[in-house]
Design a protein around this motif. Structure first.
Motif, short mmCIF file in Angstrom:
data_model
loop_
_atom_site.label_atom_id
_atom_site.label_comp_id
_atom_site.label_asym_id
_atom_site.label_seq_id
_atom_site.Cartn_x
_atom_site.Cartn_y
_atom_site.Cartn_z
N ASN A 177 15.91 -15.03 -44.62
CA ASN A 177 14.56 -14.64 -44.21
C ASN A 177 13.49 -15.01 -45.23
OD1 ASN A 177 14.97 -13.19 -41.62
ND2 ASN A 177 16.31 -11.94 -42.87
N GLN A 178 13.86 -15.79 -46.25
CA GLN A 178 12.84 -16.22 -47.21
C GLN A 178 12.04 -17.37 -46.61
OE1 GLN A 178 14.09 -18.53 -50.74
NE2 GLN A 178 16.18 -18.50 -49.90
N PRO A 179 10.81 -17.56 -47.04
CA PRO A 179 9.99 -18.66 -46.52
C PRO A 179 10.68 -20.00 -46.72
CG PRO A 179 8.65 -17.15 -47.82
CD PRO A 179 10.07 -16.73 -48.02
N GLY A 180 10.65 -20.82 -45.69
CA GLY A 180 11.20 -22.16 -45.77
C GLY A 180 12.67 -22.28 -45.45
N CYS A 181 13.34 -21.16 -45.18
CA CYS A 181 14.76 -21.24 -44.85
C CYS A 181 14.92 -21.48 -43.35
CB CYS A 181 15.49 -19.95 -45.25
SG CYS A 181 17.29 -20.04 -44.96
N GLU A 182 15.64 -22.53 -43.00
CA GLU A 182 15.81 -22.90 -41.60
C GLU A 182 17.16 -22.45 -41.03
OE1 GLU A 182 15.17 -27.09 -41.39
OE2 GLU A 182 13.06 -26.96 -41.97
N PHE A 183 17.87 -21.63 -41.76
CA PHE A 183 19.16 -21.15 -41.28
C PHE A 183 18.96 -20.38 -39.98
CE2 PHE A 183 23.00 -18.37 -41.51
CZ PHE A 183 23.96 -19.36 -41.65
N GLU A 184 19.76 -20.70 -38.98
CA GLU A 184 19.51 -20.19 -37.63
C GLU A 184 19.74 -18.69 -37.52
OE1 GLU A 184 21.38 -20.83 -33.16
OE2 GLU A 184 21.55 -22.43 -34.65
N SER A 185 20.72 -18.16 -38.23
CA SER A 185 21.05 -16.74 -38.12
C SER A 185 20.21 -15.94 -39.11
CB SER A 185 22.53 -16.50 -38.38
OG SER A 185 22.84 -15.13 -38.31
N LYS A 186 19.08 -15.45 -38.64
CA LYS A 186 18.21 -14.64 -39.49
C LYS A 186 18.70 -13.20 -39.60
CE LYS A 186 15.28 -18.02 -40.07
NZ LYS A 186 15.16 -18.68 -41.39
N SER A 187 19.69 -12.84 -38.80
CA SER A 187 20.18 -11.47 -38.76
C SER A 187 21.42 -11.25 -39.62
CB SER A 187 20.50 -11.07 -37.32
OG SER A 187 19.35 -11.18 -36.51
N MET A 188 21.81 -12.22 -40.40
CA MET A 188 23.02 -12.08 -41.21
C MET A 188 22.86 -10.91 -42.19
SD MET A 188 25.25 -15.16 -42.77
CE MET A 188 23.96 -15.80 -43.83
N ALA A 189 23.92 -10.12 -42.32
CA ALA A 189 23.90 -9.01 -43.27
C ALA A 189 24.06 -9.53 -44.70
CB ALA A 189 25.03 -8.03 -42.93
N GLY A 190 23.84 -8.64 -45.66
CA GLY A 190 23.98 -9.04 -47.06
C GLY A 190 25.37 -9.55 -47.37
N VAL A 191 26.40 -8.94 -46.77
CA VAL A 191 27.77 -9.38 -47.02
C VAL A 191 28.01 -10.77 -46.44
CG1 VAL A 191 28.72 -8.29 -44.92
CG2 VAL A 191 30.19 -8.66 -46.91
N GLY A 192 27.36 -11.09 -45.33
CA GLY A 192 27.47 -12.43 -44.77
C GLY A 192 26.83 -13.48 -45.66
N VAL A 193 25.69 -13.14 -46.25
CA VAL A 193 25.02 -14.05 -47.18
C VAL A 193 25.93 -14.35 -48.36
CG1 VAL A 193 23.03 -14.35 -48.71
CG2 VAL A 193 22.72 -13.27 -46.47
N MET A 194 26.57 -13.32 -48.90
CA MET A 194 27.46 -13.52 -50.05
C MET A 194 28.65 -14.40 -49.66
SD MET A 194 27.64 -12.83 -53.25
CE MET A 194 28.53 -14.27 -53.82
N PHE A 195 29.19 -14.18 -48.48
CA PHE A 195 30.31 -14.99 -48.01
C PHE A 195 29.90 -16.46 -47.93
CE2 PHE A 195 32.93 -16.73 -44.47
CZ PHE A 195 34.17 -16.61 -45.07
#
Length: 626
Positions: A177-195
């Motif tokens: 969800n940071q500016p400029g991020c085009e990753f499609e899944s904006k709903s990923m949890a913190g644990v998903g980001v770490m993975f």
């Protein structure tokens, strides 16, 4: 309550059924936006590639350099289930990938508050760390990150919360969800980001020649090495290679944190959860999760998303609410079954205490709100109130005292000096469910020297973005909120006690501007009538095996039934004998005592229970049209 039926696009349902999907599931999936069988493919190869996640490659380089140099890495976690699982995934993953020195620190909810603060940064530096990684927090920690870098720490922020107007000056930020991020899944949890950071790090280490190329293409398959590490760092020192570690053993933790954080289950999140459930059902789960299933009385062979959200997640969250989330993280890190059993039992006891505290707070909060809804002196000719507030289940203090029940304001804010700050979020959710209003519940800070502060947690309804509302309040009333952050449906804030009245009025004003009468009316989306041939225990099992949750709602059916008999059980639940399309079936309406008419339009879920060795289906009532 208005009961509505979801639209089922006939072409999509037909296409799914033609592809081999069960007719009932085809109808349910189509109503939730699934248009093709490919969308139901939950294979790891269908996960979104990490290359689209801004900052992931820079994070991989930073961590690969740290591992090669033998540096000390310290995680700063959050004190909820997402933060705990993200921390455990990060530690287990880094050890698998060769990190020799990995530690963690969890802020105390009462003393430290939320996120990376300057004192937390100083404690990390005192541990001798070289690299600081935030999980499930950090995007709003401008001062904390700045202090960490002043102390010479490299800082990697991994988070999923919405950023504020200023980003922290971290060495690297990974947040969809940071500016400029085009990753499609904006709903990923913190644990998903770490993975995802770990997936990218492994690719970076492979490119550096640390690991042999994987035997098969695509994302990891199969079981992982023990959590203590894979020998990658030793191999790198020798100049040799080791087999590429498999990270998919982390997916049960990813699944738990994703569901427990109530993020929207978009296609990517559903795949992560499905993969975690698959491994849990096959017995491939950490000792701590296995112990949690045992103390919760759940069968891991039949694990569901419901188990994550209502059995395992609350027990881990209880540690962060009333005690120390270190207990939860240690449970998720241990591979010792006896230690896991001990920790799980401790968490179970803390969770029972949490339920007792929550019960008292909930009743007190309902009384406070009830007083807001009652005009004690009705105008001449108007009758006095004799029923509970909207959504209530029985006459309460208002009816006993007399007065007119008023419509609830567009938003609710509640404070009591005796409230426990660790449970305010749960109570806010209960009030929101009862009144269908955006709700904040506040407690006095228990931190030494901060007795003048209130800490609040909010829960919202569709159409009211809670964090955006806090941002608008902060702009309209500078100085009222000292800190705030969160999501559309859940957020938190801190303020001085003297600002509570101002905040309450400001919140109501924003809600009155943003919400109309239709949005403030309780509506329940359902899947319409259920064919009687699907009212079978095996069909219930089929439904429960699917991935349901926020944004991909579990099936709720609705239709008119005959109420044959009804009686109170446990003084607060309504046990029912019903006729569904002419056939007898049991039902239960938890938390409600008001009698039903002889024929009632019910919204209900399906449950299979067992009595004297026979499995039967019963209807769990979710609401009554009216």
């Amino acid at each position: 309550m208005k009961i509505e039926v979801r639209d089922v696009p006939p072409r999509a349902a037909w296409a799914l059924e033609q592809a081999g999907v069960h007719p009932l599931l085809a109808r349910l999936f189509a109503a939730r936006g699934v248009t093709s069988h490919d969308e139901l493919d939950d294979g790891l190869a269908r996960l979104l590639p990490p290359t689209g996640l801004k900052g992931a490659q820079e994070a991989a380089v930073l961590l690969a350099d740290a591992i090669a140099a033998g540096q000390r890495i310290c995680f700063v976690a959050d004190y909820d289930c997402d933060g705990a699982t993200a921390c455990a995934v990060g530690i287990r993953g880094l050890r698998l990938l060769g990190a020799a020195h990995v530690d963690y620190l969890v802020p105390d909810r009462v003393v430290d508050g939320y996120g990376l603060t300057p004192p937390i940064a100083e404690r990390v530096a005192a541990k001798g760390a070289n690299v600081l990684i935030t999980v499930d927090n950090g995007i709003a920690s401008v001062e904390g990150v700045a202090r960490a870098r002043e102390l010479g720490l490299k800082v990697l922020v991994t988070d999923h919360h919405l950023p504020g107007s200023e980003l922290p000056t971290a060495d690297c930020i990974v947040n969809p969800n940071q500016p400029g991020c085009e990753f499609e899944s904006k709903s990923m949890a913190g644990v998903g980001v770490m993975f995802y950071v770990l997936l990218t790090l492994r690719a970076e280490l492979r490119a550096r020649g640390v690991f042999d190329a994987p035997s098969t293409a695509g994302p990891p398959q199969g079981a992982s090495a023990p959590s203590g590490g894979s020998g990658a760092s030793e191999a790198a020192e020798r100049g040799g290679k080791v087999p590429q570690p498999k990270l998919d053993a982390l997916l049960p933790l990813v699944a738990l944190g994703t569901v427990a954080d109530v993020v929207r289950l978009d296609a990517n999140n559903r795949r992560l959860v499905a993969q975690g459930l698959r491994r849990i059902r096959a017995g491939q789960l950490p000792a701590g999760l296995n112990a949690l299933f045992t103390v919760a009385g759940r069968a891991q062979q039949k694990a569901t998303t419901f188990d994550f959200g209502f059995a395992l997640g609350p027990r881990i969250n209880a540690a962060g609410r009333l005690a120390d989330m270190t207990l939860g993280i240690e449970l998720l890190l241990t591979d010792d079954a006896a230690r896991a059993d001990e920790l799980a039992r401790t968490l179970d006891g803390i969770n029972r205490e949490r339920r007792e505290i929550e019960g008292g707070m909930r009743e007190q909060a309902f009384l406070i709100v009830e007083r807001l809804l009652v005009n004690p002196e009705p105008p001449p000719g108007r009758p006095k109130a004799a029923s509970a507030p909207p959504g209530g289940s029985a006459p309460g203090e208002a009816g006993e005292r007399g007065g007119i029940l008023l419509d609830p304001p567009s938003a609710i804010a509640v404070f009591d000096p005796d409230f426990h700050e660790g449970v305010v979020g749960i109570v806010a959710a209960r009030l929101k469910d009862r009144l269908h209003r955006p709700t904040f519940v506040f407690a006095a800070s228990g931190a030494p020297g901060r007795e003048h502060e209130l800490k609040g947690s909010g829960r919202s309804i569709p159409g009211f973005h809670l964090r955006d509302a806090l941002d608008l309040i902060a702009k309209r009333h500078p100085g009222v909120l000292s800190r705030f952050g969160g999501h559309a449906m859940a957020a938190g804030c801190t303020m001085a006690k003297e600002h509570f009245d101002t905040f309450e009025q400001a919140l109501r004003q924003v809600a009155a501007e943003w919400l109309d009468a239709a949005q403030l009316s309780r509506r329940l989306e359902t899947d319409g009538p259920l064919l009687p041939e699907y009212r079978r225990p095996d069909m219930v099992d089929t439904l429960h095996r699917e991935v349901w949750g926020q944004g991909f709602a579990p099936p709720v059916f609705s239709e008119e039934v005959e109420v044959v008999s009804q009686r109170l059980v446990g003084e607060k639940h309504l046990a029912l004998k019903l006729r569904h399309q002419g056939q007898p079936v049991d039902g239960i309406w938890f938390g409600h005592t008001e009698p039903l008419p002889a024929r009632a339009h019910l919204a209900f879920r399906l449950e299979a229970d067992e009595w004297q060795g026979v499995r039967r289906v019963r209807l769990l009532v979710e609401g009554v049209a009216g």
